[in-house]
Design an enzyme around this catalytic site. Structure first.
Site, PDB file in Angstrom:
ATOM      1  N   HIS A   1      39.790  33.861  37.417  1.00  0.00           N
ATOM      2  CA  HIS A   1      39.714  34.187  38.845  1.00  0.00           C
ATOM      3  C   HIS A   1      40.186  35.616  39.091  1.00  0.00           C
ATOM      4  O   HIS A   1      41.060  36.127  38.397  1.00  0.00           O
ATOM      5  CB  HIS A   1      40.489  33.173  39.702  1.00  0.00           C
TER       6      HIS A   1
ATOM      7  N   GLU B   1      39.506  31.665  43.546  1.00  0.00           N
ATOM      8  CA  GLU B   1      39.593  30.621  42.541  1.00  0.00           C
ATOM      9  C   GLU B   1      38.195  30.227  42.039  1.00  0.00           C
ATOM     10  O   GLU B   1      37.184  30.597  42.640  1.00  0.00           O
ATOM     11  CB  GLU B   1      40.289  29.398  43.147  1.00  0.00           C
TER      12      GLU B   1
ATOM     13  N   ASP C   1      41.891  31.303  34.210  1.00  0.00           N
ATOM     14  CA  ASP C   1      40.607  30.663  34.523  1.00  0.00           C
ATOM     15  C   ASP C   1      39.565  31.662  35.011  1.00  0.00           C
ATOM     16  O   ASP C   1      38.528  31.293  35.550  1.00  0.00           O
ATOM     17  CB  ASP C   1      40.787  29.548  35.561  1.00  0.00           C
TER      18      ASP C   1
ATOM     19  N   ASP D   1      45.430  41.096  47.816  1.00  0.00           N
ATOM     20  CA  ASP D   1      45.764  39.827  48.434  1.00  0.00           C
ATOM     21  C   ASP D   1      47.211  39.769  48.900  1.00  0.00           C
ATOM     22  O   ASP D   1      48.004  40.668  48.622  1.00  0.00           O
ATOM     23  CB  ASP D   1      45.475  38.669  47.467  1.00  0.00           C
TER      24      ASP D   1
END
Length: 263
Positions: free
Chosen positions: A142, A147, A140, A70
Site C-alpha cells: 500500500h 490500503e 502489502d 497523509d
C-alpha cells in the site's frame, strides 16, 4: 519504471537524497518546486541527508513547497504520533530556510474531512501539481494509506485502516492496536501518480514480496503501488534485502540498465 538497487539502506537513502537535491537545484521555473513527502521509517535516512545538505549550504528549501501524504484522523498536531509532529521533529524543524507557510499537511482534527481533502487537492492544483512525490510502501504494497483494493484513480480522501495496518503501526502506540486511529486522511493513488515524478523507497526483507508484486506482477488494486507501472517517470529505490523475491533475470536486468546509465 526505473528500479535502482543499492547495497543497503544507507546507500539507498544517499542515492535518493542526491536525486531529490539535484532536482531541486535544477528547478529554474518561477513557480516553487513542489515536493510530496511521506512519513514512516523508510524516509528517515533521506531526511537526515537532506538536512545535512541544507545546513551545509548545498541545497536551499526557500523555494520548495511540500505536501505530505497523509495524517491520522483525530490526532492533534502536538500528539507525538501525529504526522504533523513527525515531519517537524524529523525534518522541517532542522532546515535552515524552510518557510512554514510552504508546509502543507492534512488537518487530522478537521470537522469536515471531505472538505479538508477537497481543499488539499485544490491547493496542489493551484501550484501546478507536484513535481516529485517521494513515498514508501507497506508490506502489502500500500502507498500512503491507500490500503489494498483502493481505487487506482482515487483522490485525497478519508480512509479506513485495516487491522493489519493498525497492528503494524501499534509499535508507535505502546503496542496496542486499539490506540491506533481507525481512520486517516490520505492522498489518493491518482493524486500520487499525477505527480511529474514518483520516487518510492523500498527496503528490508519484509518488503521483498511487495517489491516483486509491484515490479513483476500486473497492475492490481490488491497492490496499490503497482499503479506506478503506468507512470512515465516512476522510480523505485531499493536495497539488496528487498530484492529477495525478484527473479534472477529481473534483478540482473535492472542492475544492467543502471550500470549502462552510469557509463
Amino acid at each position: 519504471m526505473r528500479v535502482v538497487i543499492q547495497d543497503d539502506y544507507d546507500k539507498m537513502c544517499e542515492w535518493a537524497a542526491n536525486y531529490i537535491a539535484d532536482k531541486i537545484k535544477a528547478h529554474k521555473e518561477d513557480r516553487p518546486f513542489v515536493l510530496g513527502l511521506p512519513t514512516g521509517s523508510s524516509p528517515l535516512g533521506v531526511y537526515a541527508r537532506l538536512i545535512k545538505k541544507n545546513k551545509a549550504g548545498e541545497i536551499s528549501f526557500k523555494n520548495v513547497v511540500t505536501f505530505n501524504m497523509d495524517e491520522y484522523l483525530g490526532l492533534p498536531h502536538e500528539h507525538d504520533q501525529s504526522y504533523w509532529y513527525f515531519m517537524h521533529d524529523n525534518f522541517f524543524d532542522h532546515l535552515v530556510d524552510m518557510k512554514p507557510e510552504n508546509i502543507n499537511i492534512l488537518n487530522g482534527m478537521t470537522d469536515d474531512p471531505e472538505g479538508e481533502c477537497a481543499r488539499y487537492e485544490e491547493k496542489i492544483a493551484s501550484y501546478g501539481g507536484i513535481d516529485l512525490f517521494m513515498g514508501g510502501i507497506g508490506v502489502d504494497g500500500h502507498l500512503a494509506f491507500n490500503e489494498p483494493y483502493t481505487s487506482l484513480t482515487s483522490r485525497t480522501g478519508l480512509r479506513n485502516l485495516t487491522t493489519d495496518t493498525r497492528i503494524v503501526n501499534s509499535r508507535f502506540f505502546g503496542g496496542d492496536p486499539e490506540k491506533v486511529p481507525a481512520q486517516a486522511l490520505s492522498v489518493g493513488i491518482g493524486t500520487v501518480t499525477d505527480a511529474k515524478e514518483v520516487l518510492v523507497l523500498i527496503s528490508g526483507h519484509n518488503k521483498a514480496r511487495a517489491l516483486a508484486a509491484v515490479v513483476e506482477g500486473g497492475v492490481s488494486q490488491k497492490w496499490t503501488c503497482s499503479a506506478l507501472q503506468m507512470h512515465n517517470a516512476a522510480i523505485i529505490a531499493c536495497d539488496e534485502e528487498s530484492c529477495g523475491e525478484l527473479t534472477v533475470d529481473t534483478y540482473k536486468y535492472f542492475l544492467d540498465i543502471e550500470r549502462g546509465e552510469r557509463l
